[in-house]
Every structure is written in structure tokens, then in C-alpha cells.
Design an enzyme around this catalytic site. Structure first.
Site, PDB file in Angstrom:
ATOM      1  N   TYR A 105       6.539-113.622  19.248  1.00  0.00           N
ATOM      2  CA  TYR A 105       6.276-114.748  20.143  1.00  0.00           C
ATOM      3  C   TYR A 105       4.780-114.840  20.463  1.00  0.00           C
ATOM      4  CZ  TYR A 105       5.946-117.271  24.575  1.00  0.00           C
ATOM      5  OH  TYR A 105       5.559-118.128  25.582  1.00  0.00           O
TER       6      TYR A 105
HETATM    7  P1  NAP Z   1      12.281-123.690  29.060  1.00  0.00           P
HETATM    8  O1  NAP Z   1      12.973-124.056  30.311  1.00  0.00           O
HETATM    9  O2  NAP Z   1      12.981-122.801  28.083  1.00  0.00           O
HETATM   10  O3  NAP Z   1      11.914-125.067  28.316  1.00  0.00           O
HETATM   11  C1  NAP Z   1      11.554-125.107  26.979  1.00  0.00           C
HETATM   12  C2  NAP Z   1      11.785-126.525  26.483  1.00  0.00           C
HETATM   13  O4  NAP Z   1      11.424-126.575  25.095  1.00  0.00           O
HETATM   14  C3  NAP Z   1      13.255-126.989  26.587  1.00  0.00           C
HETATM   15  O5  NAP Z   1      13.330-128.210  27.265  1.00  0.00           O
HETATM   16  C4  NAP Z   1      13.680-127.158  25.141  1.00  0.00           C
HETATM   17  O6  NAP Z   1      14.518-128.247  24.904  1.00  0.00           O
HETATM   18  C5  NAP Z   1      12.329-127.456  24.464  1.00  0.00           C
HETATM   19  N1  NAP Z   1      12.467-127.241  23.026  1.00  0.00           N
HETATM   20  C6  NAP Z   1      12.959-126.165  22.394  1.00  0.00           C
HETATM   21  N2  NAP Z   1      13.009-126.396  21.072  1.00  0.00           N
HETATM   22  C7  NAP Z   1      12.533-127.644  20.880  1.00  0.00           C
HETATM   23  C8  NAP Z   1      12.363-128.468  19.737  1.00  0.00           C
HETATM   24  N3  NAP Z   1      12.711-128.046  18.517  1.00  0.00           N
HETATM   25  N4  NAP Z   1      11.846-129.705  19.902  1.00  0.00           N
HETATM   26  C9  NAP Z   1      11.521-130.157  21.146  1.00  0.00           C
HETATM   27  N5  NAP Z   1      11.671-129.434  22.270  1.00  0.00           N
HETATM   28  C10 NAP Z   1      12.180-128.197  22.127  1.00  0.00           C
HETATM   29  O7  NAP Z   1      10.865-123.029  29.319  1.00  0.00           O
HETATM   30  P2  NAP Z   1      10.013-122.969  30.687  1.00  0.00           P
HETATM   31  O8  NAP Z   1      10.537-121.903  31.548  1.00  0.00           O
HETATM   32  O9  NAP Z   1       9.844-124.359  31.189  1.00  0.00           O
HETATM   33  O10 NAP Z   1       8.606-122.443  30.092  1.00  0.00           O
HETATM   34  C11 NAP Z   1       7.839-123.268  29.242  1.00  0.00           C
HETATM   35  C12 NAP Z   1       7.093-122.415  28.247  1.00  0.00           C
HETATM   36  O11 NAP Z   1       6.192-121.531  28.902  1.00  0.00           O
HETATM   37  C13 NAP Z   1       7.971-121.439  27.452  1.00  0.00           C
HETATM   38  O12 NAP Z   1       8.677-122.050  26.435  1.00  0.00           O
HETATM   39  C14 NAP Z   1       6.958-120.448  26.947  1.00  0.00           C
HETATM   40  O13 NAP Z   1       6.433-120.823  25.696  1.00  0.00           O
HETATM   41  C15 NAP Z   1       5.845-120.495  27.996  1.00  0.00           C
HETATM   42  N6  NAP Z   1       5.697-119.234  28.748  1.00  0.00           N
HETATM   43  C16 NAP Z   1       6.781-118.541  29.215  1.00  0.00           C
HETATM   44  C17 NAP Z   1       6.610-117.364  29.971  1.00  0.00           C
HETATM   45  C18 NAP Z   1       7.799-116.648  30.574  1.00  0.00           C
HETATM   46  O14 NAP Z   1       7.587-115.704  31.365  1.00  0.00           O
HETATM   47  N7  NAP Z   1       9.021-117.048  30.271  1.00  0.00           N
HETATM   48  C19 NAP Z   1       5.344-116.903  30.231  1.00  0.00           C
HETATM   49  C20 NAP Z   1       4.233-117.626  29.756  1.00  0.00           C
HETATM   50  C21 NAP Z   1       4.434-118.788  29.021  1.00  0.00           C
HETATM   51  P3  NAP Z   1      16.065-128.267  25.368  1.00  0.00           P
HETATM   52  O15 NAP Z   1      16.023-128.570  26.839  1.00  0.00           O
HETATM   53  O16 NAP Z   1      16.647-129.353  24.548  1.00  0.00           O
HETATM   54  O17 NAP Z   1      16.638-126.917  25.059  1.00  0.00           O
END
Ligand code: NAP
Length: 209
Positions: A125
């Protein structure tokens, strides 16, 4: 002056769309299927159906910047990490460049530039985020790269820090990330900048200056 929100149906994405709507900033929420439309329609937020692994170009027409808050999430394997966090992000950057958008705001991750320092399970990742960020830095489209620490569901304090030393703890609420994204789209002069993002003590305007 419309912002395309990629990952709009995600936890950060939805909060950001609501804030942008309330602030009068036009957004287009990119979602993956029509079942996700209702939540946005109830808030009068425009949607477009597109997929980072499929048809994508049409989503960009009429938008002049991008907020990329999509991700493959913790429940998929390295195949999706590669196809969404790396290839999907790179496709979006390439389209934004080709279509002459004015800015691409990437939600990356803290210390993405050091994938080998991450725990084994997180390395693919982090490597994907690092490669996507590197691609964005050299793309034609001006960029901002936001590097949040571990995401929490805490309420927005609207107080942040931009280094671990300053914050003391490696976490930030999704709500604070959404507020920072709003600040970024309201301040178009912020380009070609990168910020670590953690919960902290400073106002967003002070920290993200
Ligand atoms: P989240 O709730 O998992 O949201 C990710 C979104 O990406 C979902 O709406 C998903 O769509 C969409 N997605 C996935 N595959 C896709 C595709 N093929 N085409 C278009 N959209 C797609 O994530 P979050 O909590 O808001 O966090 C956002 C981002 O922050 C994470 O994805 C990660 O990269 C980054 N981040 C995370 C952390 C952590 O501690 N978790 C730390 C630093 C950065 P669906 O709703 O349709 O599933």
C-alpha cells in the site's frame, strides 16, 4: 470551478462533499454505482458514475480540479492496491493533466515515501501511494499532496499539525482531513505543496499556509 471528488462515497469523501456543499463550493461526487446516488441526491450534490478500474474520462468534463480520496481499503489484497491506489490514481492524474485541470489534490499517507519502513502488511500500500505521489509530482497538473496519519472517526477539532514532532501522536480524524480539503479548494493559490496531516493545536489556516 467545479471539483471532481474521486472516492466521494468514502468516509472522508462524504464529509468533504457535505462541507463543500455547505460552503457553496461546487463539487461532482464520483461514485461507483447508482445505489450510492441517493445519499448525494438528498443533499443536492451532483454525482457521476465512474470507476478507477473502468470508464473514467467522462467524469472529468466540466471540472477544473480533483480531490482524490479513493482507496482500495483494508479488506482487499495487493491486486486491488495495485489497480486502485496506484494505477487508478495514475490514470486520474494523467486525465487531469491531459484535460488541463488546474489542480490535483491527493489524499496520500504519512511516510508514504518510505514503504520499507512500514510494517510488512502495509508495504504494498505504501509503495503504491509513493509511486502515485511520484507520478503526480512530475505531472503537468499542479498538485497538493496531503499525507494524513492513522485515520480516526473523531469529531472535527479543526486543529491540526503538520509534523509528528509537533503533534506527538500519529493520528488525525477523517473530519479534520475533510476540513483541510475544504480549505485547499477554497485557497487555489496553494499549489505544488505537500503536507503531513495530524490532529494538533494550530488552526487549519495557520498550518496549511
Ligand atoms: P474509505 O471510506 O474506504 O473510502 C474509499 C473510497 O474509495 C470508497 O468510497 C470507495 O468506493 C472508493 N473506491 C474504491 N475503489 C474504487 C474504484 N475502483 N473507483 C472509484 N472509487 C473507488 O476511505 P477513507 O477512510 O475515506 O480514507 C480515504 C483514503 O485515505 C484511504 O483510501 C487511504 O488511501 C487514505 N489513508 C488512509 C489511512 C488510514 O489510516 N486508514 C491513513 C492515511 C491515508 P465505494 O464506496 O464504492 O466502495
Amino acid at each position: 470551478m467545479k471539483t471532481l471528488v474521486i472516492g466521494a462515497n468514502g468516509q472522508i469523501g462524504r464529509q468533504f462533499c457535505e462541507l463543500a456543499k455547505a460552503a457553496g463550493m461546487p463539487v461532482r461526487a464520483m461514485i461507483r454505482n447508482s445505489n450510492q446516488q441517493r445519499w448525494f441526491q438528498e443533499r443536492s450534490i451532483e454525482t457521476v458514475i465512474a470507476d478507477l478500474e473502468g470508464s473514467l474520462r467522462h467524469a472529468f468534463y466540466g471540472c477544473d480540479q480533483v480531490v482524490f480520496a479513493a482507496g482500495s481499503g483494508p479488506h482487499t489484497g495487493p491486486d486491488k492496491t495495485l489497480m486502485i491506489d496506484l494505477n487508478g490514481a495514475a490514470r486520474a492524474v494523467d486525465l487531469a493533466s491531459e484535460l488541463g485541470l488546474s489542480r490535483f489534490v491527493m489524499v496520500s499517507a504519512i511516510r508514504a515515501e518510505e514503504p520499507l519502513a512500514a510494517p510488512d502488511k502495509m508495504r504494498p500500500y505504501m509503495a503504491a501511494k509513493n509511486a502515485a505521489d511520484a507520478h503526480l509530482r512530475t505531472a503537468r497538473v499542479p498538485h497538493v499532496i496531503l499525507k494524513p496519519g492513522r485515520l480516526t472517526d473523531d469529531q472535527a477539532s479543526q486543529r491540526v499539525a503538520t509534523s509528528l514532532k509537533e503533534a506527538g501522536d500519529n493520528q488525525v480524524s477523517r473530519a479534520n482531513v475533510a476540513h483541510v480539503l475544504l480549505h485547499l479548494i477554497q485557497n487555489r493559490q496553494l499549489v505544488n505543496r505537500e503536507f503531513t496531516l495530524l490532529d494538533g493545536e494550530r488552526t487549519i489556516a495557520d498550518a496549511i499556509a
